[in-house]
Design an enzyme around this catalytic site. Sequence first.
Site, PDB file in Angstrom:
ATOM      1  N   SER A 121      -7.357  -4.236   6.687  1.00  0.00           N
ATOM      2  CA  SER A 121      -8.229  -4.506   5.539  1.00  0.00           C
ATOM      3  C   SER A 121      -8.323  -3.310   4.587  1.00  0.00           C
ATOM      4  CB  SER A 121      -9.633  -4.881   6.028  1.00  0.00           C
ATOM      5  OG  SER A 121     -10.180  -3.846   6.836  1.00  0.00           O
ATOM      6  N   HIS A 169     -15.082   0.749   5.160  1.00  0.00           N
ATOM      7  CA  HIS A 169     -14.311   0.576   3.929  1.00  0.00           C
ATOM      8  C   HIS A 169     -14.815   1.540   2.850  1.00  0.00           C
ATOM      9  CE1 HIS A 169     -13.853  -3.348   6.038  1.00  0.00           C
ATOM     10  NE2 HIS A 169     -12.581  -3.135   5.687  1.00  0.00           N
ATOM     11  N   ASP A 217     -20.349  -0.209   4.529  1.00  0.00           N
ATOM     12  CA  ASP A 217     -20.330  -0.598   5.943  1.00  0.00           C
ATOM     13  C   ASP A 217     -19.839   0.507   6.861  1.00  0.00           C
ATOM     14  OD1 ASP A 217     -17.665  -0.502   5.339  1.00  0.00           O
ATOM     15  OD2 ASP A 217     -17.254  -2.629   5.686  1.00  0.00           O
TER      16      ASP A 217
END
Length: 861
Positions: free
Chosen positions: A158, A338, A335
């Site tokens: 991600s 990221h 978070d």
Amino acid sequence: MSDPKVTLENSCEAAPALGAAPESNEAERTKSTAESSAGFYAHISRLSTTAVSRLSDCCHGGSKMAVLAYSRGKREINQYFNIENAKLLALVAVFLLLIFHSVSRNYGGGDTCERLLSSGRLLGENAWQPYGCMMHRYKSNEAKSCLSEKHIAFIGDSRIRQLFYSYVNIINFEVKEGGMKHENIAFEDGSASLKVDFLWHTEVNSSMKESLTSWTLEGTSLKPDMIVLGAATWSIKLHNGSTEALNQYKTNLTSMAQLLEKLAEHGEVIWVLQDPVLEDLLRDDRKMITNQQIDLYNEAALSILNSINSVSKAKVQILRASRLAAEQTIGKSLDGLHLPKSTRDISAMVLMNYFCNKILKPIDGSCCLPRPPSTLIQKLTACFFILSISGYLLVNFICRNNHRENKLPKDIESGEEKKPSIAISSVAGLKVPFKSVCKLGLIMAYFYFCDRADIFMKEQKFYTHASFFIPLIFILVLGFFYNENSKEAKFLNREQTDEWKGWMQLVILIYHISGASAFIPVYMHVRVLVAAYLFQTGYGHFSFFWLKGDFGLHRVCQVLFRLNFLVVVLCLVMDRAYQFYYFVPLVTFWFAVIYGTMAMWPQILQKKASGNALWNLGLLLKLFFLLSCIFLLNYSQGAFENIFSCWPISKLFELQGSVHEWWFRWKLDRFAVFHGMLFAFLYLVLQKCQVLPEGKGEPLFSHRISDFLLFISVVSFLTYSIWASTCKNKTECNTLHPYVSVVQILAFILIRNIPGYARSVYSSFFAWFGKISLELFICQYHIWLAADTKGILVLIPGNPVLNIIISTFIFVCVAHEISQITNELAQIAIPKDGSALLKRLLGGAGFLVVVLLLSAQESKL
């Protein structure tokens, strides 16, 4: 649009002291040059002597002895602390810096591409500064041009997906993150035939290996031109940070190493090191992803990839810059895993610079930018300087031998001293021009090393209020500290105009190096300084022609030579268009306009107007005609462009094949020179009528009128500053600027000149810099700033403050030396004899024709 860069003509072209004509004979100019050479240090010495004298008057006994000892010590210091010794010190510094940077470049390891990917620091919140080179901020059209018919692939988890979106947003900012998270994503741009893919592979395993293998098979036409990949956090998460998972990671990456090496032979392969995390913000199912675990995986990747790169020609590049930026910004993560968008955008721009700088070669993107090949004109110029240096050494050798032979004091038969032969005298006469050209050649070599050769480092500008205002306050305080009594108290006397040019030039230098054009209020005030320089151009040249009436060819050639000599040399050495140094063409153009206005029939001078006052009206009609022409050109852009696009005039005013930059510069301050001419005329008429008392300590007007005008001037000055501070848009403010800039200029002139005590003193510190303002302006392009003013020259890496001190010291010494060289060569190149001057002009015209033909030939190739 490029920032305003300004200066005024050489000191010989400054606004004259009114009531006395500007100097015109060479002896006076040579004397002025000599005074300038040691002027700054002499001013300091005189100030110290004055202070010592005053102190000694009020001291007795031991105090007087102390003062006497101090004075004697000061004289001994000043004997060595002068501009010539400063230049010698600067020469030694340049030599040592060349050795240091050459050695570190060849043996220190790492080129600008490697430094772009592996090192740097954060400037502010979202500006990244790679170590020793500049990053270009790519726009959509530039990215499409670079990536046309290219295929870029991102492989990973991600965090790589977020990097993929930031990269795509450079190409098309309308693309948003969306869709399924754990899947492949494709982006295509049909207009540029480019493709950017993201492949979802969370671990370094067989699945990732298969994707890489498919691109190595023979006959595959879809091999990516650049592959960006990296993974580790999912391996830590799924296996709870076990040692077995780390060992498997090493095994898998080692098995993929040959694939990466093979792909690197076709295109670029970049491994992204894992960014740190903010452990306190991680969800419970991510708590095992610690920075300690991430460091272990990064160390494993570095060990394996570095071992491959040590034996392979095609290297797998490693992106460390993303991690360095993340270390400073991870605290803004939502978070803990990221990165904030600004950090991802930095990484994407690093990748774009790495791939595209080699293709598009942006001047402000020195990272991964190959050294431009030398043109034929540059090679011929280098040969000329080499031959000149050889010629100087030969002439010097001949002169020394002749000097030894002529040591026989007298002829044996006559008893008289021997006179040197005509041949010997002619050889000796060549020593001065050869020496000047020799010094100029060495200086041009330094220019080339700074801004064309890949030797010294460059960094981008970054504006903060402190970077502009702190040096500004320091310079202004220093200027006020070094003040002296003026030789005369006339309105806008020579010392005052030198002071005016000096402090304006220093302010503009600070403006350029700090990148203050990003702050609109500062930008608008600097625009006034530009207009003030042009105002002085109109004021000074009008005053000279009005008072002297010297329209001879010798005078014109002297002005043009002093204005353009350095710029012409730099055009040849640095391979830049004449219009690139825009202020010199601008001032040259306005000088021609002033000359034409004053010289055309009927020639109206002060002597003629003194006999018949109606001639003053005739001159006003001339000025009105000039103003009408300015309005006509301003409202006819098409006619303006047609006039200045005609060959060979176009070669003087075109930049990158267009006269748009010239149109912008001309239009922005189109009335400033007219205002200067009109103001000079009105003042000279009042002075001739003896309306203005200009004695030392006397105000220009009665006390009541002086106080009123001072009040109006202060209010006008502050009103403009308030208006400039409220500007929100450069385009709108630039539209009003030509009409309102004269308000602040006139306000400053009145504030500075109405009080008699203000006219009686000047800052010797500012005046010293004012005498070399032209050279300071031009030299800053390449040896103080860098990348044609887009960045900052780095002589001392890792220490910005010391770098500014050293580079500024060398820069000022070089500017002063060039000023002396120009004055020396002007006396040789522009003789007073009319026939000799015409021959020189024909030779100069032939030289320019050859240069234009060679330039046209190279542009076709």
